[in-house]
Design an enzyme around this catalytic site. Structure first.
Site, PDB file in Angstrom:
ATOM      1  N   GLY A  14     -47.671  51.689 -98.697  1.00 51.22           N
ATOM      2  CA  GLY A  14     -47.009  52.732 -99.468  1.00 51.22           C
ATOM      3  C   GLY A  14     -47.829  53.342-100.587  1.00 51.22           C
ATOM      4  O   GLY A  14     -49.011  53.676-100.427  1.00 51.22           O
ATOM      5  N   ILE A  15     -47.190  53.514-101.743  1.00 49.49           N
ATOM      6  CA  ILE A  15     -47.843  54.133-102.889  1.00 49.49           C
ATOM      7  C   ILE A  15     -49.041  53.309-103.347  1.00 49.49           C
ATOM      8  O   ILE A  15     -50.071  53.852-103.736  1.00 49.49           O
ATOM      9  CB  ILE A  15     -46.842  54.323-104.037  1.00 49.49           C
ATOM     10  CG1 ILE A  15     -45.765  55.347-103.644  1.00 49.49           C
ATOM     11  CG2 ILE A  15     -47.544  54.762-105.315  1.00 49.49           C
ATOM     12  CD1 ILE A  15     -44.608  55.440-104.632  1.00 49.49           C
ATOM     13  N   ASP A  51     -48.057  35.885-103.620  1.00 51.03           N
ATOM     14  CA  ASP A  51     -46.771  36.276-104.190  1.00 51.03           C
ATOM     15  C   ASP A  51     -47.040  36.831-105.584  1.00 51.03           C
ATOM     16  O   ASP A  51     -47.633  36.147-106.432  1.00 51.03           O
ATOM     17  CB  ASP A  51     -45.859  35.047-104.261  1.00 51.03           C
ATOM     18  CG  ASP A  51     -44.457  35.354-104.762  1.00 51.03           C
ATOM     19  OD1 ASP A  51     -44.274  36.381-105.450  1.00 51.03           O
ATOM     20  OD2 ASP A  51     -43.550  34.557-104.482  1.00 51.03           O
ATOM     21  N   VAL A  52     -46.628  38.056-105.837  1.00 52.01           N
ATOM     22  CA  VAL A  52     -46.957  38.676-107.130  1.00 52.01           C
ATOM     23  C   VAL A  52     -46.263  37.986-108.302  1.00 52.01           C
ATOM     24  O   VAL A  52     -46.646  38.189-109.453  1.00 52.01           O
ATOM     25  CB  VAL A  52     -46.635  40.182-107.142  1.00 52.01           C
ATOM     26  CG1 VAL A  52     -47.465  40.918-106.103  1.00 52.01           C
ATOM     27  CG2 VAL A  52     -45.156  40.440-106.963  1.00 52.01           C
ATOM     28  N   TYR A 136     -32.461  47.266-109.279  1.00 53.03           N
ATOM     29  CA  TYR A 136     -33.610  48.153-109.143  1.00 53.03           C
ATOM     30  C   TYR A 136     -33.623  49.165-110.291  1.00 53.03           C
ATOM     31  O   TYR A 136     -34.653  49.414-110.909  1.00 53.03           O
ATOM     32  CB  TYR A 136     -33.562  48.873-107.795  1.00 53.03           C
ATOM     33  CG  TYR A 136     -34.799  49.678-107.486  1.00 53.03           C
ATOM     34  CD1 TYR A 136     -35.936  49.066-106.965  1.00 53.03           C
ATOM     35  CD2 TYR A 136     -34.839  51.054-107.727  1.00 53.03           C
ATOM     36  CE1 TYR A 136     -37.082  49.795-106.701  1.00 53.03           C
ATOM     37  CE2 TYR A 136     -35.983  51.787-107.461  1.00 53.03           C
ATOM     38  CZ  TYR A 136     -37.096  51.157-106.941  1.00 53.03           C
ATOM     39  OH  TYR A 136     -38.235  51.891-106.674  1.00 53.03           O
ATOM     40  N   LYS A 140     -36.480  49.308-113.309  1.00 52.66           N
ATOM     41  CA  LYS A 140     -37.367  50.447-113.524  1.00 52.66           C
ATOM     42  C   LYS A 140     -37.228  51.001-114.944  1.00 52.66           C
ATOM     43  O   LYS A 140     -38.199  51.485-115.529  1.00 52.66           O
ATOM     44  CB  LYS A 140     -37.107  51.518-112.481  1.00 52.66           C
ATOM     45  CG  LYS A 140     -37.459  51.075-111.063  1.00 52.66           C
ATOM     46  CD  LYS A 140     -38.889  50.571-110.964  1.00 52.66           C
ATOM     47  CE  LYS A 140     -39.292  50.196-109.558  1.00 52.66           C
ATOM     48  NZ  LYS A 140     -40.705  49.767-109.468  1.00 52.66           N
ATOM     49  N   VAL A 169     -39.906  59.550-102.230  1.00 54.95           N
ATOM     50  CA  VAL A 169     -41.232  59.474-101.623  1.00 54.95           C
ATOM     51  C   VAL A 169     -41.086  58.906-100.212  1.00 54.95           C
ATOM     52  O   VAL A 169     -40.285  57.994 -99.980  1.00 54.95           O
ATOM     53  CB  VAL A 169     -42.176  58.577-102.451  1.00 54.95           C
ATOM     54  CG1 VAL A 169     -43.593  58.612-101.872  1.00 54.95           C
ATOM     55  CG2 VAL A 169     -42.184  59.012-103.915  1.00 54.95           C
ATOM     56  N   THR A 171     -41.801  56.554 -98.009  1.00 57.91           N
ATOM     57  CA  THR A 171     -42.339  55.206 -97.867  1.00 57.91           C
ATOM     58  C   THR A 171     -41.343  54.350 -97.094  1.00 57.91           C
ATOM     59  O   THR A 171     -40.228  54.775 -96.799  1.00 57.91           O
ATOM     60  CB  THR A 171     -42.586  54.558 -99.245  1.00 57.91           C
ATOM     61  OG1 THR A 171     -41.322  54.435 -99.925  1.00 57.91           O
ATOM     62  CG2 THR A 171     -43.545  55.385-100.082  1.00 57.91           C
TER      63      THR A 171
END
Length: 231
Positions: A14-15, A51-52, A136, A140, A169, A171
């Site tokens: 994606g982005i 894993d972030v 979400y 953000k 977008v 994605t």
């Protein structure tokens, strides 16, 4: 002279991938971290599977690197209506906000060495509410606020921090909305530019914020939504 280095969470799709490709095209070296990557990810993008939310598992990707010119926290998850459940809410916040916060702090010494820049991925949902995605949306908004706080705290260290707020977008994450013809029609009718963004169009703005062209830009959230948020 060694090419500048960027670390991008979620850089395999994606982005994040589009950003990695844009930076590569301008001579950067790029490390992408996350659990997922496209099968055709260019080999020049060094993908590190981790894993972030596990900062310690990401740092080995930077072994031998003392300088970091750019950090982009692009990794994010969306769980739709499930986000009204506490466990799912917490999971979204952990990936979208806390992981970026922890990693940015861990990368601070490398960024300070060269006066690096950070870009965090917020969203148009930092501006609006969402009945189906409270986590979400909250995450953000938190990303944008966190970026402002980091910008103020780290400016004396020579580090700039900004966020971008993409709109609709094309994605994987937006596939559900795109596949609902009635919803997609409503969305298209509200976007002044009359179309959804391509990931590369968001990547161009991220590239700008990482570059010397944005040398006096910090603490901002820049919408990239074709005018959606002003209607």
């Amino acid at each position: 002279m060694t090419a500048p280095l960027a670390l991008i969470t979620g850089g395999g799709t994606g982005i994040g991938r589009a950003t990695a490709e844009r930076l590569l095209s301008e001579g950067w070296r790029v490390i992408a971290v996350g659990l997922d990557c496209d099968d055709d990810l260019p080999p020049a993008i060094r993908f590190h599977r981790a894993d972030v939310t596990d900062t310690a598992a990401i740092l080995p990707a930077l072994a031998g690197e003392t300088d970091l010119h750019g950090f982009v926290h692009c990794a994010g998850i969306l769980r739709h209506e499930r986000e009204w459940q506490t466990a799912d809410f917490d999971a979204v916040m952990q990936v979208n906000v806390s992981a970026g916060f922890a990693l940015a702090n861990a990368l601070l010494p490398r960024l300070e060495t060269v006066g690096g820049a950070i870009v965090m991925l917020a969203s148009m949902w930092a501006i609006f509410g969402s009945a189906g995605a409270p986590a979400y949306t909250a995450s953000k908004g938190a990303v944008a606020a966190l970026a402002r706080s980091m910008a103020v705290a780290w400016a004396p260290k020579g580090i700039r921090v900004n966020s971008v707020a993409p709109g609709w977008v094309e994605t994987r994450m937006s596939a559900r909305a795109r596949s609902d013809s009635e919803r997609a029609q409503r969305i298209n009718g509200r976007i002044p530019m009359g179309r959804w963004a391509q990931p590369s169009e968001v990547a161009s703005v991220i590239r700008f914020l990482l570059s010397p062209d944005a040398a006096y830009v910090t603490g901002t959230m820049l919408p990239i939504d074709g005018g959606y948020s002003v209607c």
